[in-house]
Design a protein around this motif. Structure first.
Motif, mmCIF file in Angstrom:
data_model
loop_
_atom_site.group_PDB
_atom_site.id
_atom_site.type_symbol
_atom_site.label_atom_id
_atom_site.label_comp_id
_atom_site.label_asym_id
_atom_site.label_seq_id
_atom_site.Cartn_x
_atom_site.Cartn_y
_atom_site.Cartn_z
ATOM 1 N N LEU A 170 0.839 -1.206 0.000
ATOM 2 C CA LEU A 170 0.000 0.000 0.000
ATOM 3 C C LEU A 170 0.872 1.254 0.000
ATOM 4 O O LEU A 170 0.558 2.226 -0.702
ATOM 5 N N CYS A 171 1.972 1.232 0.761
ATOM 6 C CA CYS A 171 2.895 2.379 0.762
ATOM 7 C C CYS A 171 3.509 2.577 -0.618
ATOM 8 O O CYS A 171 3.657 3.717 -1.078
ATOM 9 N N ILE A 172 3.864 1.464 -1.277
ATOM 10 C CA ILE A 172 4.402 1.550 -2.638
ATOM 11 C C ILE A 172 3.369 2.187 -3.563
ATOM 12 O O ILE A 172 3.685 3.084 -4.365
ATOM 13 N N TYR A 173 2.128 1.746 -3.442
ATOM 14 C CA TYR A 173 1.062 2.261 -4.305
ATOM 15 C C TYR A 173 0.832 3.748 -4.071
ATOM 16 O O TYR A 173 0.717 4.536 -5.020
ATOM 17 N N ILE A 174 0.802 4.147 -2.804
ATOM 18 C CA ILE A 174 0.603 5.565 -2.469
ATOM 19 C C ILE A 174 1.764 6.407 -3.006
ATOM 20 O O ILE A 174 1.559 7.507 -3.542
ATOM 21 N N ALA A 175 2.992 5.887 -2.880
ATOM 22 C CA ALA A 175 4.166 6.615 -3.380
ATOM 23 C C ALA A 175 4.098 6.797 -4.892
ATOM 24 O O ALA A 175 4.406 7.873 -5.416
ATOM 25 N N LEU A 182 1.366 8.695 -16.398
ATOM 26 C CA LEU A 182 0.010 8.143 -16.492
ATOM 27 C C LEU A 182 0.058 6.634 -16.673
ATOM 28 O O LEU A 182 -0.764 5.896 -16.101
ATOM 29 N N SER A 183 1.025 6.157 -17.455
ATOM 30 C CA SER A 183 1.173 4.717 -17.661
ATOM 31 C C SER A 183 1.562 4.013 -16.359
ATOM 32 O O SER A 183 1.042 2.939 -16.043
ATOM 33 N N ASP A 184 2.468 4.615 -15.604
ATOM 34 C CA ASP A 184 2.882 4.026 -14.322
ATOM 35 C C ASP A 184 1.730 3.990 -13.336
ATOM 36 O O ASP A 184 1.548 2.996 -12.608
ATOM 37 N N ILE A 185 0.936 5.056 -13.305
ATOM 38 C CA ILE A 185 -0.241 5.079 -12.440
ATOM 39 C C ILE A 185 -1.213 3.970 -12.851
ATOM 40 O O ILE A 185 -1.759 3.250 -12.004
ATOM 41 N N GLY A 186 -1.418 3.831 -14.154
ATOM 42 C CA GLY A 186 -2.328 2.803 -14.648
ATOM 43 C C GLY A 186 -1.865 1.407 -14.299
ATOM 44 O O GLY A 186 -2.655 0.572 -13.835
ATOM 45 N N PHE A 187 -0.568 1.132 -14.501
ATOM 46 C CA PHE A 187 -0.046 -0.207 -14.209
ATOM 47 C C PHE A 187 -0.239 -0.572 -12.738
ATOM 48 O O PHE A 187 -0.725 -1.659 -12.408
ATOM 49 N N CYS A 188 0.169 0.327 -11.837
ATOM 50 C CA CYS A 188 0.081 0.033 -10.409
ATOM 51 C C CYS A 188 -1.370 -0.064 -9.931
ATOM 52 O O CYS A 188 -1.682 -0.848 -9.037
ATOM 53 N N THR A 189 -2.255 0.723 -10.536
ATOM 54 C CA THR A 189 -3.669 0.658 -10.175
ATOM 55 C C THR A 189 -4.282 -0.669 -10.599
ATOM 56 O O THR A 189 -5.181 -1.201 -9.935
ATOM 57 N N VAL A 190 -3.790 -1.226 -11.683
ATOM 58 C CA VAL A 190 -4.268 -2.524 -12.147
ATOM 59 C C VAL A 190 -3.649 -3.664 -11.343
ATOM 60 O O VAL A 190 -4.323 -4.636 -11.003
ATOM 61 N N VAL A 229 8.085 3.889 -9.084
ATOM 62 C CA VAL A 229 8.421 4.530 -7.809
ATOM 63 C C VAL A 229 9.513 5.576 -7.976
ATOM 64 O O VAL A 229 9.410 6.687 -7.450
ATOM 65 N N VAL A 230 10.570 5.242 -8.731
ATOM 66 C CA VAL A 230 11.745 6.121 -8.776
ATOM 67 C C VAL A 230 11.697 7.182 -9.873
ATOM 68 O O VAL A 230 12.392 8.195 -9.774
ATOM 69 N N ASN A 231 10.895 6.972 -10.917
ATOM 70 C CA ASN A 231 10.866 7.934 -12.025
ATOM 71 C C ASN A 231 10.573 9.370 -11.580
ATOM 72 O O ASN A 231 11.269 10.301 -12.000
ATOM 73 N N PRO A 232 9.539 9.596 -10.741
ATOM 74 C CA PRO A 232 9.276 10.993 -10.328
ATOM 75 C C PRO A 232 10.457 11.633 -9.601
ATOM 76 O O PRO A 232 10.712 12.827 -9.759
ATOM 77 N N PHE A 233 11.183 10.843 -8.806
ATOM 78 C CA PHE A 233 12.340 11.389 -8.097
ATOM 79 C C PHE A 233 13.449 11.756 -9.079
ATOM 80 O O PHE A 233 14.147 12.764 -8.901
#
Length: 302
Positions: free
Chosen positions: A35-40, A69-77, A277-281
């Motif tokens: 869940l922490c990974i998903y929130i991050a 957007l693709s990273d958000i989609g993958f993790c949400t799925v 996780v790391v791309n935004p950083f």
């Protein structure tokens, strides 16, 4: 029930095992970690989306927006179901829902590969044809390329999915993975899935290796062009403009090739979740405009 009736029965749902061998006493801890990974992932990548909408609208940032957007989609799925499995012991997923999850998992993987190729193309034109770059790579051109990628990324997973749907599922329904994917599902078929696995593997290698081949060509061309620059400062500046994209591409591709033959669930999850996780950083550290935006943020909000 007769043997014939048992053989003819149809699987209506699967059970997601997650990480095999994990002790029940660690289920809540694993769920909290995921869940922490998903929130991050959601927080970091949503921030990139907000920055783009507010201020950063250039071809390179259109790529970053699409990747976020693709990273958000993958993790949400991929993550909510396995989190539910460990937190609420709810690991069951409907047959067609599993197929849908499988399709989207491979779709976002294919999409990321295509986005990486566009990222390499952007840097190739910027370094090798700097005078023509503003004409060749406009915002409109980049939107068309990205839009084309979002549409065509569905082709390869659909080919693999159609092969899987031809298989009968009438026996085991336990998926030894954190989500539904082609290999995990094909292993549960009540028929020989060798040809289906071969097609799925060929399709996966195609969407991985074709963009990678162009990426290698692009950065080799960039290297040659940069080495021709007489000014050392000019060389460093040219390399710096590629550093962010090259780092992101390496994070995406290197683990996949290093661990391609491994079926260990922990390793697969590691290389699947590391880039989102790391791309935004990486964006925030490497890109000057984003750093400047954060510096200005307190003045904007007040």
């Amino acid at each position: 029930m007769s043997a014939n009736e048992t053989t003819a029965s149809v699987v209506t749902e699967f059970f997601i095992v997650g990480f095999p061998g994990l002790q029940p006493k660690y289920y809540s801890l694993m769920a909290a970690f995921l869940l922490c990974i998903y929130i991050a992932v959601i927080t970091g990548n949503s921030l990139i989306v907000v920055l783009f909408v507010i201020d950063l609208q250039k071809p390179m940032y259109i790529i970053m927006l699409s990747l976020s957007l693709s990273d958000i989609g993958f993790c949400t799925v991929a993550l909510p179901k396995v989190i539910s499995r460990y937190w609420f012991n709810d690991g069951y997923i409907g047959f067609y829902v599993c197929l849908f999850q499988r399709q989207l998992i491979h779709y976002f993987g294919t999409l990321n590969s295509l986005i990486m190729m566009i990222m390499a193309l952007d840097r190739y034109l910027a370094i090798c044809y700097p005078l023509r770059y503003p004409v060749l790579m406009t915002n409109r051109t980049m939107r068309l390329l990205i839009g084309f990628s979002w549409v065509t990324a569905m082709i390869a997973p659909t080919i693999s999915l159609m092969q899987t749907m031809k298989l009968p599922f009438c026996g085991p329904n336990t998926i030894i993975h954190c989500f539904c994917d082609s290999l995990s599902m094909n292993q549960l078929a009540c028929a020989d899935a060798t040809l289906t696995n071969l097609i799925s593997y060929a399709v996966a290698m195609f969407v991985l290796l074709v963009p990678l081949s162009f990426i290698i060509f692009s950065y080799l061309s960039i290297l040659v062009s940069v080495l021709r620059i007489a000014n050392t400062q000019g060389r460093m500046k040219a390399f710096s403009t590629c550093a962010t994209q090259l780092t992101i591409i390496a994070i995406y591709y290197v683990p996949r090739f290093v661990m391609n033959s491994s079926q260990k669930i922990a390793l697969v999850m590691f290389y699947s979740l590391l880039p989102p996780v790391v791309n935004p950083f990486i964006y925030c550290i490497r890109i000057k405009e984003i750093r400047q935006f954060f510096i200005k943020w307190p003045f904007i909000t007040h």
